[in-house]
Design a protein around this motif. Structure first.
Motif, PDB file in Angstrom:
ATOM      1  N   LYS A  75       1.774  14.513  -4.003  1.00 51.16           N
ATOM      2  CA  LYS A  75       1.304  14.241  -5.351  1.00 51.16           C
ATOM      3  C   LYS A  75       0.196  15.225  -5.738  1.00 51.16           C
ATOM      4  N   ALA A  76      -0.736  15.488  -4.830  1.00 47.56           N
ATOM      5  CA  ALA A  76      -1.816  16.441  -5.090  1.00 47.56           C
ATOM      6  C   ALA A  76      -1.247  17.844  -5.308  1.00 47.56           C
ATOM      7  N   LYS A  77      -0.234  18.204  -4.542  1.00 53.89           N
ATOM      8  CA  LYS A  77       0.392  19.516  -4.690  1.00 53.89           C
ATOM      9  C   LYS A  77       1.059  19.648  -6.054  1.00 53.89           C
ATOM     10  N   GLN A  78       1.743  18.602  -6.489  1.00 57.34           N
ATOM     11  CA  GLN A  78       2.384  18.616  -7.800  1.00 57.34           C
ATOM     12  C   GLN A  78       1.348  18.739  -8.917  1.00 57.34           C
ATOM     13  N   GLU A  79       0.225  18.026  -8.779  1.00 58.05           N
ATOM     14  CA  GLU A  79      -0.837  18.122  -9.776  1.00 58.05           C
ATOM     15  C   GLU A  79      -1.421  19.530  -9.814  1.00 58.05           C
ATOM     16  N   ARG A  80      -1.600  20.123  -8.655  1.00 60.14           N
ATOM     17  CA  ARG A  80      -2.127  21.489  -8.575  1.00 60.14           C
ATOM     18  C   ARG A  80      -1.152  22.466  -9.253  1.00 60.14           C
ATOM     19  N   GLU A  81       0.140  22.297  -9.026  1.00 58.77           N
ATOM     20  CA  GLU A  81       1.144  23.150  -9.645  1.00 58.77           C
ATOM     21  C   GLU A  81       1.122  23.002 -11.167  1.00 58.77           C
ATOM     22  N   LYS A  82       0.912  21.775 -11.651  1.00 55.52           N
ATOM     23  CA  LYS A  82       0.827  21.552 -13.095  1.00 55.52           C
ATOM     24  C   LYS A  82      -0.384  22.280 -13.676  1.00 55.52           C
ATOM     25  N   GLU A  83      -1.517  22.207 -12.965  1.00 56.52           N
ATOM     26  CA  GLU A  83      -2.723  22.894 -13.423  1.00 56.52           C
ATOM     27  C   GLU A  83      -2.507  24.402 -13.450  1.00 56.52           C
ATOM     28  N   LEU A  84      -1.874  24.928 -12.406  1.00 54.59           N
ATOM     29  CA  LEU A  84      -1.627  26.371 -12.355  1.00 54.59           C
ATOM     30  C   LEU A  84      -0.660  26.811 -13.455  1.00 54.59           C
ATOM     31  N   ALA A  85       0.283  25.954 -13.801  1.00 51.14           N
ATOM     32  CA  ALA A  85       1.250  26.298 -14.835  1.00 51.14           C
ATOM     33  C   ALA A  85       0.579  26.404 -16.204  1.00 51.14           C
ATOM     34  N   LYS A  86      -0.524  25.693 -16.394  1.00 55.87           N
ATOM     35  CA  LYS A  86      -1.243  25.725 -17.666  1.00 55.87           C
ATOM     36  C   LYS A  86      -2.012  27.025 -17.870  1.00 55.87           C
ATOM     37  N   VAL A  87      -2.325  27.723 -16.775  1.00 56.59           N
ATOM     38  CA  VAL A  87      -3.109  28.956 -16.872  1.00 56.59           C
ATOM     39  C   VAL A  87      -2.251  30.044 -17.514  1.00 56.59           C
ATOM     40  N   THR A  88      -2.830  30.692 -18.521  1.00 58.02           N
ATOM     41  CA  THR A  88      -2.102  31.790 -19.177  1.00 58.02           C
ATOM     42  C   THR A  88      -2.475  33.108 -18.502  1.00 58.02           C
ATOM     43  N   ILE A  89      -1.459  33.911 -18.283  1.00 56.73           N
ATOM     44  CA  ILE A  89      -1.686  35.231 -17.673  1.00 56.73           C
ATOM     45  C   ILE A  89      -1.048  36.295 -18.555  1.00 56.73           C
ATOM     46  N   LYS A  90      -1.631  37.454 -18.511  1.00 58.54           N
ATOM     47  CA  LYS A  90      -1.115  38.567 -19.317  1.00 58.54           C
ATOM     48  C   LYS A  90      -0.023  39.296 -18.543  1.00 58.54           C
ATOM     49  N   LYS A  91       0.971  39.727 -19.274  1.00 54.84           N
ATOM     50  CA  LYS A  91       2.093  40.438 -18.664  1.00 54.84           C
ATOM     51  C   LYS A  91       1.618  41.743 -18.020  1.00 54.84           C
ATOM     52  N   GLU A  92       0.667  42.427 -18.665  1.00 51.09           N
ATOM     53  CA  GLU A  92       0.137  43.692 -18.125  1.00 51.09           C
ATOM     54  C   GLU A  92      -0.566  43.464 -16.792  1.00 51.09           C
ATOM     55  N   ASP A  93      -1.322  42.370 -16.710  1.00 56.78           N
ATOM     56  CA  ASP A  93      -2.029  42.049 -15.461  1.00 56.78           C
ATOM     57  C   ASP A  93      -1.027  41.772 -14.340  1.00 56.78           C
ATOM     58  N   LEU A  94       0.021  41.040 -14.684  1.00 58.79           N
ATOM     59  CA  LEU A  94       1.060  40.713 -13.708  1.00 58.79           C
ATOM     60  C   LEU A  94       1.735  41.981 -13.194  1.00 58.79           C
ATOM     61  N   GLU A  95       2.090  42.871 -14.099  1.00 57.39           N
ATOM     62  CA  GLU A  95       2.745  44.121 -13.701  1.00 57.39           C
ATOM     63  C   GLU A  95       1.808  45.020 -12.907  1.00 57.39           C
ATOM     64  N   LEU A  96       0.523  45.026 -13.262  1.00 61.03           N
ATOM     65  CA  LEU A  96      -0.467  45.813 -12.521  1.00 61.03           C
ATOM     66  C   LEU A  96      -0.536  45.357 -11.056  1.00 61.03           C
ATOM     67  N   ILE A  97      -0.625  44.072 -10.860  1.00 59.15           N
ATOM     68  CA  ILE A  97      -0.714  43.537  -9.493  1.00 59.15           C
ATOM     69  C   ILE A  97       0.577  43.803  -8.733  1.00 59.15           C
TER      70      ILE A  97
END
Length: 128
Positions: A75-97
């Motif tokens: 349950k804690a893992k699922q909640e953590r995944e939900k929180e992470l899914a809410k975080v917005t990331i930029k496509k440029e940052d993703l491609e850079l990494i």
């Protein structure tokens, strides 16, 4: 013929004689003591094993505790995944990494989400 009889008597008297008789009698007495000692050791081991046996009620309790712990962790893992899914990331940052660290899109996205979209923190964590 008397000599042969004497020899036979000597052979008969050696095992039953003074020195041989005590040794044989002592050896026979030692063996049962060793055997008794081994039997006592074996009984101690089996007694110890019997004391350590798990009772069915204890087993059921342990299994329920383990099941509860697993469900809480899931349950804690699922909640953590939900929180992470809410975080917005930029496509440029993703491609850079992805290009700099040569990792998969999923790993790069995960790292960025765990660091709330902060590229510098994500890169530092990936390099360490």
């Amino acid at each position: 013929m008397a000599a042969e009889g004497d020899v036979e008597l000597e052979l008969e008297t050696e095992p039953n004689g003074g020195g041989g008789g005590d040794g044989a009698g002592g050896r026979a007495a030692e063996k049962p003591r060793k055997h008794d000692s081994g039997a006592a050791d074996l009984e101690r081991v089996t007694d110890y094993a019997e004391e350590k046996e798990i009772q069915s009620s204890n087993l059921e309790t342990a299994m329920s505790v383990i099941g509860d712990r697993r469900s809480r962790e899931q349950k804690a893992k699922q909640e953590r995944e939900k929180e992470l899914a809410k975080v917005t990331i930029k496509k440029e940052d993703l491609e850079l990494i992805m290009t700099e660290m040569e990792i998969s899109r999923a790993a790069a996205e995960r790292s960025l989400r765990e660091h709330m979209g902060n590229v510098v923190e994500a890169l530092v964590t990936l390099t360490n």
